[in-house]
Design an enzyme around this catalytic site. Structure first.
Site, short mmCIF file in Angstrom:
data_model
loop_
_atom_site.label_atom_id
_atom_site.label_comp_id
_atom_site.label_asym_id
_atom_site.label_seq_id
_atom_site.Cartn_x
_atom_site.Cartn_y
_atom_site.Cartn_z
N TYR A 1 52.03 -18.72 -32.70
CA TYR A 1 51.98 -19.95 -32.13
C TYR A 1 52.29 -20.12 -30.62
CZ TYR A 1 53.69 -24.75 -30.37
OH TYR A 1 54.11 -25.77 -29.85
N LYS B 1 49.72 -21.04 -27.56
CA LYS B 1 50.01 -22.09 -26.27
C LYS B 1 49.98 -21.40 -24.97
CE LYS B 1 50.66 -26.11 -27.07
NZ LYS B 1 49.96 -27.11 -26.85
N ASP C 1 58.17 -25.07 -24.56
CA ASP C 1 59.13 -24.34 -23.92
C ASP C 1 58.83 -23.16 -24.54
OD1 ASP C 1 60.51 -24.87 -26.43
OD2 ASP C 1 62.11 -25.31 -25.42
N GLU C 2 58.23 -22.86 -25.78
CA GLU C 2 58.40 -21.59 -26.27
C GLU C 2 57.59 -20.51 -25.63
OE1 GLU C 2 57.73 -21.45 -30.77
OE2 GLU C 2 58.85 -23.54 -30.96
P1 NAD Z 1 51.34 -32.13 -35.06
O1 NAD Z 1 51.44 -31.13 -35.63
O2 NAD Z 1 52.37 -33.23 -35.50
O3 NAD Z 1 50.39 -33.07 -34.56
C1 NAD Z 1 49.04 -32.24 -34.06
C2 NAD Z 1 47.78 -33.23 -34.21
O4 NAD Z 1 46.87 -32.54 -33.84
C3 NAD Z 1 47.40 -33.44 -35.57
O5 NAD Z 1 47.17 -35.05 -35.52
C4 NAD Z 1 46.36 -32.89 -36.28
O6 NAD Z 1 45.20 -33.38 -37.07
C5 NAD Z 1 45.75 -32.74 -34.47
N1 NAD Z 1 44.64 -31.56 -34.53
C6 NAD Z 1 45.05 -30.38 -34.96
N2 NAD Z 1 43.94 -29.38 -34.75
C7 NAD Z 1 42.75 -30.35 -34.28
C8 NAD Z 1 41.88 -30.00 -33.82
N3 NAD Z 1 41.04 -28.61 -34.02
N4 NAD Z 1 40.87 -30.90 -33.40
C9 NAD Z 1 41.25 -32.14 -33.08
N5 NAD Z 1 42.63 -32.50 -33.73
C10 NAD Z 1 43.53 -31.59 -34.06
O7 NAD Z 1 51.80 -31.73 -33.37
P2 NAD Z 1 53.36 -32.23 -32.56
O8 NAD Z 1 54.50 -31.91 -33.11
O9 NAD Z 1 52.93 -33.80 -32.35
O10 NAD Z 1 52.66 -31.66 -31.28
C11 NAD Z 1 51.86 -32.27 -30.45
C12 NAD Z 1 51.60 -31.04 -29.30
O11 NAD Z 1 53.07 -31.38 -28.31
C13 NAD Z 1 51.19 -29.74 -29.39
O12 NAD Z 1 50.50 -29.68 -28.26
C14 NAD Z 1 52.59 -29.16 -29.42
O13 NAD Z 1 52.09 -27.87 -29.14
C15 NAD Z 1 53.29 -29.67 -28.26
N6 NAD Z 1 54.72 -29.74 -28.54
C16 NAD Z 1 55.36 -29.97 -29.64
C17 NAD Z 1 56.78 -30.00 -29.62
C18 NAD Z 1 57.51 -30.31 -30.74
O14 NAD Z 1 58.63 -30.39 -30.96
N7 NAD Z 1 56.76 -31.00 -31.87
C19 NAD Z 1 57.59 -29.67 -28.59
C20 NAD Z 1 56.80 -29.37 -27.49
C21 NAD Z 1 55.45 -29.35 -27.13
O1 DAU Z 2 60.36 -25.68 -28.74
C1 DAU Z 2 59.47 -26.38 -28.79
C2 DAU Z 2 58.83 -26.29 -30.27
O2 DAU Z 2 59.80 -26.72 -31.38
C3 DAU Z 2 57.28 -26.71 -30.54
O3 DAU Z 2 56.73 -26.16 -29.84
C4 DAU Z 2 56.88 -26.52 -31.84
O4 DAU Z 2 55.76 -27.21 -32.04
C5 DAU Z 2 57.81 -27.19 -32.82
O5 DAU Z 2 57.66 -26.95 -34.17
C6 DAU Z 2 59.25 -26.58 -32.63
O6 DAU Z 2 59.34 -25.37 -32.95
P1 DAU Z 2 60.47 -24.63 -33.82
O7 DAU Z 2 60.07 -23.38 -34.51
O8 DAU Z 2 61.80 -24.31 -32.80
O9 DAU Z 2 60.75 -25.83 -34.84
P2 DAU Z 2 61.21 -25.92 -36.33
O10 DAU Z 2 61.48 -27.35 -36.66
O11 DAU Z 2 60.17 -25.21 -37.38
O12 DAU Z 2 62.47 -24.85 -36.42
C7 DAU Z 2 63.74 -25.41 -35.64
C8 DAU Z 2 64.83 -24.26 -36.01
O13 DAU Z 2 65.25 -24.31 -37.39
C9 DAU Z 2 64.30 -22.81 -35.83
O14 DAU Z 2 65.19 -22.09 -35.20
C10 DAU Z 2 63.97 -22.38 -37.19
C11 DAU Z 2 64.98 -23.17 -37.92
N1 DAU Z 2 64.44 -23.59 -39.24
C12 DAU Z 2 63.34 -24.02 -39.53
C13 DAU Z 2 62.83 -24.32 -40.90
C14 DAU Z 2 61.34 -25.20 -40.86
C15 DAU Z 2 65.39 -23.31 -40.40
O15 DAU Z 2 66.39 -22.85 -40.39
N2 DAU Z 2 64.91 -23.62 -41.59
C16 DAU Z 2 63.65 -24.22 -41.81
O16 DAU Z 2 63.16 -24.57 -43.00
#
Ligand code: NAD
Ligand code: DAU
Length: 349
Positions: A155, A159, A131-132
């Site tokens: 980031y 995306k 959603d970012e």
């Molecule tokens: P993550 O960082 O936990 O995992 C990413 C994985 O991709 C890892 O296993 C890493 O080894 C692999 N990877 C990274 N670079 C690579 C490369 N060049 N080739 C092959 N593998 C590679 O990420 P996540 O939080 O599980 O997110 C997964 C997907 O979902 C991402 O595309 C992210 O943008 C999306 N997403 C994440 C969130 C969230 O809240 N975490 C929310 C919405 C969407």
């Molecule tokens: O919205 C979806 C996204 O959510 C994904 O696409 C990203 O991969 C995922 O990392 C996440 O992004 P955020 O930046 O929102 O997540 P994060 O957990 O890093 O931070 C959540 C909120 O907390 C944000 O407002 C920043 C704040 N934060 C984060 C960290 C790591 C803190 O206040 N302290 C911290 O130490």
């Protein structure tokens, strides 16, 4: 059906791989992952011996390698999750995000197109996004599938770029694609650089819990298994060419969330109520910190019948339990390079 899932050793990817391997024994699931700092095969120990599961260690930026595996395995579909995913790291090293999230995605699209061109319509490229890409909201309003893109961190810019390439391949070459944009996930196997697992780890260790700025930023939290269930629904029932927003209808200010987490952990650890709140430490804000994300998932709910299966209180409780039970997993990912990362991000912040 042979499905290539990229990034399957990461947080969300490992839950998607497990769901598909267990629910669809008739499918062959291939997990392509470079095993960066965020990839961890321990996330998949329970399914690694399954006959319908194969792990492929490789980098999506390596076009020759991606071509080799498409030639060898002749995948029918791709579910693409591999990415650099942490906003704070993107502020320090944007190029790493361009390589994996943009160039890696275009490599996969090119290769899928090359191997699927004879009968494109029998294939599917499903791109998992965030959603970012929509930017930041004020105090009200929701992101819909029609909200204009306005990425504001390296980031989210990477995306957004990958989403544009996926749609461009649909319109220009007729590659069958689907996309989803999801809100913040939480749950087991979440790497402790992100807010919830970092806070759980620090509360457990009685270390300061860093809250950026005044803690007033708002995120919409979804349990990771509910994201995996949505991906399953969209993969099987979604319209080709369409985008689906996925969210938890669960908005929290960071400070309120951290206070709830402190109280939940005090109860589970037998500490006096209010004890862990003393660990909360306000630190320097994230550069360009988006104020609020909130998702309208009504298209997914109304058209495909998906809805979250757990409340936030249930999901958070399960998550805390998982981290308290899986001490070895937590120890392994927080030793070594994590310590240097933590120092760099949080010392003098
Ligand atoms: P993550 O960082 O936990 O995992 C990413 C994985 O991709 C890892 O296993 C890493 O080894 C692999 N990877 C990274 N670079 C690579 C490369 N060049 N080739 C092959 N593998 C590679 O990420 P996540 O939080 O599980 O997110 C997964 C997907 O979902 C991402 O595309 C992210 O943008 C999306 N997403 C994440 C969130 C969230 O809240 N975490 C929310 C919405 C969407
Ligand atoms: O919205 C979806 C996204 O959510 C994904 O696409 C990203 O991969 C995922 O990392 C996440 O992004 P955020 O930046 O929102 O997540 P994060 O957990 O890093 O931070 C959540 C909120 O907390 C944000 O407002 C920043 C704040 N934060 C984060 C960290 C790591 C803190 O206040 N302290 C911290 O130490």
């Amino acid at each position: 059906m042979k499905i290539l899932i990229t990034g399957g050793a990461g947080f969300i990817g490992s839950h998607v791989v497990r769901l598909f391997v267990n629910k669809y024994p008739e499918y062959q699931i291939f997990n392509l992952d470079a095993l960066t700092y965020a990839g961890n095969l321990a996330n998949l120990e329970d399914i690694e011996q399954k006959e319908n599961y194969t792990f492929l260690k490789g980098d999506i930026v390596d076009a020759a390698y991606v071509d080799d595996i498409f030639a060898k395995y002749q995948f029918d579909a791709v579910i693409h999750l591999a990415a650099e995913s942490h906003v704070d790291r993107s502020i320090v090293d944007p190029l790493a995000f361009v390589y994996t999230n943009v160039i890696g995605t275009v490599n996969l699209l090119n290769t899928a197109r090359k191997y699927w061109q004879e009968n494109l319509q029998k294939h599917l490229f499903y791109h998992v996004s965030t959603d970012e890409v929509y930017g930041t909201l004020g105090e009200d309003g929701l992101f819909t599938e029609e909200t204009a893109y306005d990425p504001r961190s390296p980031y989210s810019a990477s995306k957004a770029s990958s989403d544009h390439f996926v749609r461009a391949y649909y319109h220009t070459y007729g590659l069958p694609v689907k996309l989803s944009n999801c809100s913040n996930n939480y749950g087991p196997n979440h790497f402790p650089e992100k807010l919830i697992p970092l806070a759980i780890h620090n509360i457990k260790e009685e270390k300061p819990v860093p809250v950026y700025g005044k803690g007033e930023n708002v995120r919409d939290w979804l349990y990771v298994l509910d994201h995996a269930r949505a991906i399953d629904d969209i993969f099987h029932k979604g319209e080709v060419g369409d985008t689906y927003n996925i969210g938890g209808v669960n908005e929290w200010r960071n400070i309120d969330l951290i206070e709830l987490l402190c109280d939940t952990m005090d109860e589970k650890l037998g500490r006096p109520q209010g004890y862990s709140r003393k660990l909360i430490t306000f630190v320097k804000d994230r550069a360009g910190h988006d104020l609020r994300y909130a998702i309208d998932s009504s298209k997914l709910m109304n058209n495909l019948g998906w809805k979250p299966s757990v409340t936030f209180e249930q999901g958070l409780s399960k998550t805390v339990d998982w981290y308290l039970e899986n001490t070895e997993w937590l120890h392994n990912v927080t030793s070594g390079n994590y310590k240097a990362y933590y120092e760099q991000q949080y010392t003098d912040r």
